[in-house]
Design a protein around this motif. Sequence first.
Motif, PDB file in Angstrom:
ATOM      1  N   ASP A  24       0.870  -1.177   0.000  1.00 22.50           N
ATOM      2  CA  ASP A  24       0.000   0.000   0.000  1.00 22.50           C
ATOM      3  C   ASP A  24       0.906   1.226   0.000  1.00 22.50           C
ATOM      4  N   TYR A  31      -3.558   4.886   5.409  1.00 28.94           N
ATOM      5  CA  TYR A  31      -3.484   3.464   5.755  1.00 28.94           C
ATOM      6  C   TYR A  31      -4.195   3.206   7.077  1.00 28.94           C
ATOM      7  N   ASN A  35      -7.246  -0.315   5.668  1.00 28.69           N
ATOM      8  CA  ASN A  35      -6.271  -1.053   4.866  1.00 28.69           C
ATOM      9  C   ASN A  35      -6.731  -2.484   4.679  1.00 28.69           C
ATOM     10  N   ASN A  40       2.583  -1.248   4.350  1.00 30.36           N
ATOM     11  CA  ASN A  40       2.455   0.182   4.036  1.00 30.36           C
ATOM     12  C   ASN A  40       3.832   0.816   3.864  1.00 30.36           C
ATOM     13  N   CYS A  65      -3.008   2.183  -4.141  1.00 34.41           N
ATOM     14  CA  CYS A  65      -3.113   3.456  -3.424  1.00 34.41           C
ATOM     15  C   CYS A  65      -4.596   3.780  -3.317  1.00 34.41           C
TER      16      CYS A  65
END
Length: 98
Positions: A24, A31, A35, A40, A65
């Motif tokens: 991510d 986040y 998520n 992340n 994203c």
Amino acid sequence: MNQDITPAELKERLAKGENPFIVDVREDWEYQEQNIGALNIPLGALPDRLEELEDHKNDEIIVHCRSGARSASARAFLQQQGFTNVRNLTGGIMAYNG
């Protein structure tokens, strides 16, 4: 190989119990809001944190994203660094939440 993965395809794979490696690239605060269990690494931090991904250089890596734009940049950057199987989640988390 298709470099994008659709939200439907990812959901189907997760539902089947697959555990793809997902990164991510949103900011930490995004986040924290929501998520899907990905690693992340905000896009801006990616160059400094490449070593965290080295073990996955030839594995499938799915990047996402919010909308798909930052993860497209992340995919291009990782490919330049020699990663061979990076896929972008089309539409990002917004499309995934659909």
